[in-house]
Design a protein around this motif. Sequence first.
Motif, PDB file in Angstrom:
ATOM      1  N   VAL A 222       0.755  -1.408   0.097  1.00 38.59           N
ATOM      2  CA  VAL A 222       0.134  -0.040  -0.020  1.00 38.59           C
ATOM      3  C   VAL A 222       0.820   1.305   0.065  1.00 38.59           C
ATOM      4  O   VAL A 222       0.500   2.317  -0.660  1.00 38.59           O
ATOM      5  CB  VAL A 222      -0.836  -0.099   1.350  1.00 38.59           C
ATOM      6  N   TRP A 223       1.850   1.316   0.798  1.00 36.03           N
ATOM      7  CA  TRP A 223       2.774   2.428   0.933  1.00 36.03           C
ATOM      8  C   TRP A 223       3.394   2.690  -0.491  1.00 36.03           C
ATOM      9  O   TRP A 223       3.528   3.621  -0.863  1.00 36.03           O
ATOM     10  CB  TRP A 223       4.208   2.185   1.773  1.00 36.03           C
ATOM     11  N   PHE A 224       4.001   1.561  -1.049  1.00 35.32           N
ATOM     12  CA  PHE A 224       4.602   1.520  -2.372  1.00 35.32           C
ATOM     13  C   PHE A 224       3.498   2.218  -3.387  1.00 35.32           C
ATOM     14  O   PHE A 224       3.992   2.951  -4.220  1.00 35.32           O
ATOM     15  CB  PHE A 224       5.184   0.189  -2.941  1.00 35.32           C
ATOM     16  N   VAL A 225       2.386   1.789  -3.504  1.00 34.62           N
ATOM     17  CA  VAL A 225       1.156   2.114  -4.342  1.00 34.62           C
ATOM     18  C   VAL A 225       1.181   3.629  -4.370  1.00 34.62           C
ATOM     19  O   VAL A 225       1.076   4.332  -5.193  1.00 34.62           O
ATOM     20  CB  VAL A 225       0.061   1.431  -4.185  1.00 34.62           C
ATOM     21  N   VAL A 226       0.883   4.093  -2.849  1.00 29.95           N
ATOM     22  CA  VAL A 226       0.804   5.369  -2.724  1.00 29.95           C
ATOM     23  C   VAL A 226       1.840   6.194  -3.084  1.00 29.95           C
ATOM     24  O   VAL A 226       1.684   7.548  -4.018  1.00 29.95           O
ATOM     25  CB  VAL A 226       0.427   5.665  -1.197  1.00 29.95           C
ATOM     26  N   ARG A 227       3.267   5.924  -2.877  1.00 29.90           N
ATOM     27  CA  ARG A 227       4.249   6.651  -3.400  1.00 29.90           C
ATOM     28  C   ARG A 227       4.223   6.797  -4.961  1.00 29.90           C
ATOM     29  O   ARG A 227       4.440   7.750  -5.564  1.00 29.90           O
ATOM     30  CB  ARG A 227       5.494   6.041  -2.927  1.00 29.90           C
ATOM     31  N   MET A 228       3.911   5.701  -5.545  1.00 35.13           N
ATOM     32  CA  MET A 228       3.946   5.766  -7.223  1.00 35.13           C
ATOM     33  C   MET A 228       2.917   6.541  -7.764  1.00 35.13           C
ATOM     34  O   MET A 228       3.073   7.297  -8.540  1.00 35.13           O
ATOM     35  CB  MET A 228       4.005   4.201  -7.504  1.00 35.13           C
ATOM     36  N   GLY A 266      -3.769   4.476 -15.065  1.00 37.73           N
ATOM     37  CA  GLY A 266      -4.447   4.151 -13.966  1.00 37.73           C
ATOM     38  C   GLY A 266      -4.780   2.573 -13.852  1.00 37.73           C
ATOM     39  O   GLY A 266      -3.529   1.689 -14.210  1.00 37.73           O
ATOM     40  N   VAL A 267      -5.801   2.040 -13.580  1.00 44.14           N
ATOM     41  CA  VAL A 267      -6.047   0.564 -13.226  1.00 44.14           C
ATOM     42  C   VAL A 267      -6.536  -0.015 -14.544  1.00 44.14           C
ATOM     43  O   VAL A 267      -6.862  -1.177 -14.474  1.00 44.14           O
ATOM     44  CB  VAL A 267      -6.747   0.478 -11.917  1.00 44.14           C
ATOM     45  N   ILE A 268      -6.868   0.721 -15.676  1.00 43.29           N
ATOM     46  CA  ILE A 268      -7.559   0.530 -16.820  1.00 43.29           C
ATOM     47  C   ILE A 268      -6.474  -0.814 -17.538  1.00 43.29           C
ATOM     48  O   ILE A 268      -7.367  -1.930 -17.861  1.00 43.29           O
ATOM     49  CB  ILE A 268      -7.777   1.401 -17.607  1.00 43.29           C
ATOM     50  N   PRO A 269      -5.392  -0.804 -17.463  1.00 37.08           N
ATOM     51  CA  PRO A 269      -4.629  -2.031 -18.127  1.00 37.08           C
ATOM     52  C   PRO A 269      -4.967  -3.077 -17.327  1.00 37.08           C
ATOM     53  O   PRO A 269      -4.733  -4.246 -18.161  1.00 37.08           O
ATOM     54  CB  PRO A 269      -3.136  -1.246 -18.135  1.00 37.08           C
ATOM     55  N   VAL A 270      -4.934  -3.233 -15.971  1.00 40.68           N
ATOM     56  CA  VAL A 270      -5.006  -4.447 -15.219  1.00 40.68           C
ATOM     57  C   VAL A 270      -6.337  -4.914 -15.529  1.00 40.68           C
ATOM     58  O   VAL A 270      -6.711  -6.196 -15.447  1.00 40.68           O
ATOM     59  CB  VAL A 270      -4.681  -4.064 -13.680  1.00 40.68           C
ATOM     60  N   ILE A 271      -7.223  -4.066 -15.586  1.00 41.45           N
ATOM     61  CA  ILE A 271      -8.497  -4.769 -15.711  1.00 41.45           C
ATOM     62  C   ILE A 271      -8.565  -5.421 -16.981  1.00 41.45           C
ATOM     63  O   ILE A 271      -9.434  -6.628 -17.271  1.00 41.45           O
ATOM     64  CB  ILE A 271      -9.775  -3.525 -15.630  1.00 41.45           C
ATOM     65  N   PHE A 272      -8.231  -4.741 -17.907  1.00 38.64           N
ATOM     66  CA  PHE A 272      -8.307  -5.469 -19.603  1.00 38.64           C
ATOM     67  C   PHE A 272      -7.568  -6.638 -19.492  1.00 38.64           C
ATOM     68  O   PHE A 272      -7.868  -7.456 -20.084  1.00 38.64           O
ATOM     69  CB  PHE A 272      -7.369  -4.233 -20.525  1.00 38.64           C
ATOM     70  N   ALA A 318       1.782 -10.287 -17.310  1.00 38.29           N
ATOM     71  CA  ALA A 318       2.646  -9.124 -17.503  1.00 38.29           C
ATOM     72  C   ALA A 318       2.890  -8.455 -18.729  1.00 38.29           C
ATOM     73  O   ALA A 318       2.761  -7.212 -18.761  1.00 38.29           O
ATOM     74  CB  ALA A 318       4.000  -9.624 -16.730  1.00 38.29           C
ATOM     75  N   VAL A 319       2.900  -9.241 -19.844  1.00 41.16           N
ATOM     76  CA  VAL A 319       3.029  -8.747 -21.085  1.00 41.16           C
ATOM     77  C   VAL A 319       1.808  -7.885 -21.492  1.00 41.16           C
ATOM     78  O   VAL A 319       1.909  -6.820 -21.859  1.00 41.16           O
ATOM     79  CB  VAL A 319       3.107  -9.815 -22.202  1.00 41.16           C
ATOM     80  N   LEU A 320       0.646  -8.702 -21.018  1.00 41.89           N
ATOM     81  CA  LEU A 320      -0.607  -7.920 -21.405  1.00 41.89           C
ATOM     82  C   LEU A 320      -0.671  -6.314 -20.720  1.00 41.89           C
ATOM     83  O   LEU A 320      -1.101  -5.404 -21.247  1.00 41.89           O
ATOM     84  CB  LEU A 320      -1.597  -8.593 -21.054  1.00 41.89           C
ATOM     85  N   ILE A 321      -0.216  -6.451 -19.436  1.00 38.72           N
ATOM     86  CA  ILE A 321      -0.355  -5.159 -18.651  1.00 38.72           C
ATOM     87  C   ILE A 321       0.451  -4.138 -19.253  1.00 38.72           C
ATOM     88  O   ILE A 321       0.059  -3.054 -19.277  1.00 38.72           O
ATOM     89  CB  ILE A 321      -0.052  -5.300 -17.237  1.00 38.72           C
ATOM     90  N   TYR A 376       5.640  -1.043 -12.566  1.00 37.44           N
ATOM     91  CA  TYR A 376       5.176  -0.833 -11.311  1.00 37.44           C
ATOM     92  C   TYR A 376       3.864  -1.602 -11.227  1.00 37.44           C
ATOM     93  O   TYR A 376       3.403  -2.351 -10.547  1.00 37.44           O
ATOM     94  CB  TYR A 376       4.962   0.628 -10.873  1.00 37.44           C
ATOM     95  N   ILE A 377       3.026  -1.262 -12.159  1.00 35.24           N
ATOM     96  CA  ILE A 377       1.492  -1.993 -12.350  1.00 35.24           C
ATOM     97  C   ILE A 377       1.625  -3.439 -12.235  1.00 35.24           C
ATOM     98  O   ILE A 377       0.905  -4.132 -11.763  1.00 35.24           O
ATOM     99  CB  ILE A 377       0.712  -1.463 -13.410  1.00 35.24           C
ATOM    100  N   ALA A 378       2.443  -4.069 -13.139  1.00 36.33           N
ATOM    101  CA  ALA A 378       2.622  -5.627 -13.288  1.00 36.33           C
ATOM    102  C   ALA A 378       3.156  -6.006 -12.030  1.00 36.33           C
ATOM    103  O   ALA A 378       2.757  -7.082 -11.655  1.00 36.33           O
ATOM    104  CB  ALA A 378       3.561  -5.513 -14.416  1.00 36.33           C
ATOM    105  N   ALA A 379       4.143  -5.232 -11.170  1.00 32.49           N
ATOM    106  CA  ALA A 379       4.630  -5.914 -10.312  1.00 32.49           C
ATOM    107  C   ALA A 379       3.699  -5.956  -9.203  1.00 32.49           C
ATOM    108  O   ALA A 379       3.392  -6.723  -8.378  1.00 32.49           O
ATOM    109  CB  ALA A 379       5.700  -4.970  -9.688  1.00 32.49           C
TER     110      ALA A 379
END
Length: 441
Positions: A222-228, A266-272, A318-321, A376-379
Amino acid sequence: MPLGGQKGLGELWARLKFLFLAIVVYRLGTHIPVPGIDPEQVAQLFNQNQGTILGMFNMFSGGALERMSILALGIMPYISASIIMQMMSSVTPSLEALKKEGESGRRKISQYTRYLTVALATVQAFVMVAGMSGQGMAYAGMPVFSFYLIAVTSLVTGSVFMMWLGEQVTERGIGNGISMLIFAGIVAGLPSAVGQAFESARQGDLHVLMLLALLFAAVAIVWFVVRMERGQRRITIQYARRQAAGRMGQGPAQTSHLPLKINMAGVIPVIFASSILLFPASIAQWFGNASEGKAAEILQEVALMIGPGQPLNFVIFAVLIVAFCFIYTAMMYNPKEVADNLKRGGAYIPGIRPGEQSAKYIDNVLTRLTVVGSVYIAAVALLPQFLMVSANVPFYLGGTSLLIVVVVVMDFMSQVQSHLMSHQYDSVMKKANLQSYGRGR
């Protein structure tokens, strides 16, 4: 406290109460079942299809899909329609021109989005009802036509109600209404997940040190997500010096910044990526279980290879994200348009020529940021799954859900602070005006 401050806090409290009431109504709606559905058969279906796309949709709907309530479709049709309209606005000249017309154009696009939401909800509801009917989830003796009519109408109405409720929260509450409803659905299952984790630790199935490590990992993520999410790359912008009024010299040059977020998509790539990856696995598993022979064996093997927890699943995910991060950022942010706006406004990047050279510079910076943001999002999306697979620990919030929760909370807190600051500013201005009026008399 000044009268203006009391009025401002009263407005903020009214918005918070409306948000709370909307969430309560939404949570009550998730427990109203669709008429004609056998709940035992639905529970058995979810037990057989754990880890498929049903699990992700059930997470976003706050358990409404698992209970097959009238809000089972949730807000996903509206999200899909909004994403489709955003993409079409970038590639269709008529919609792109409509988007530039201001408030009237945005209202027109919102109207098209609502129509598309109803169409998508109708298709998804019909497919869902057909699948439930084919697997014998309807009560015996109920006419097929009546079952289809009642079930499809209930699901579409529930989806339209969710869309309307989200828009009302955006207008009369705090934060983005759609995001707040998704947040409420995800967080609704968090207490039971925490209770199960503590119960497992009490019974000895989960070591106490592992539980503490899991808590530390959750806080660190959570801390890492907030910072990024707060991270920005600020490009220095200067405005051309202008002739000072009534003077021979020139006025001082103004300096500003062009902020570019690390995570522009945002979070759109992860949802897709989740939808595209889980959908083939779900289809292969369903048809593999329903059919027999060599084809069924191949489908089951494919479902196993790309299923959650498999190495191929991690690689493809990971590749899709990363791919969707670049695609969505390129569609939503046009460096050439930004450079043209700067040129028309008399602004320039120091050391870079206005126009094409500025567009190339912004595009290069944006590309480097997207590389960092996509990694970052993939991780973040893969780390919870890796913990569940490698260490066999219960991690309720997946990467997509965790990103949504943190981003929504950050947006909620920033909007509350903005309301408080604006009301404090209004009260100070009113007090200053009263003092000036008293001195004038």
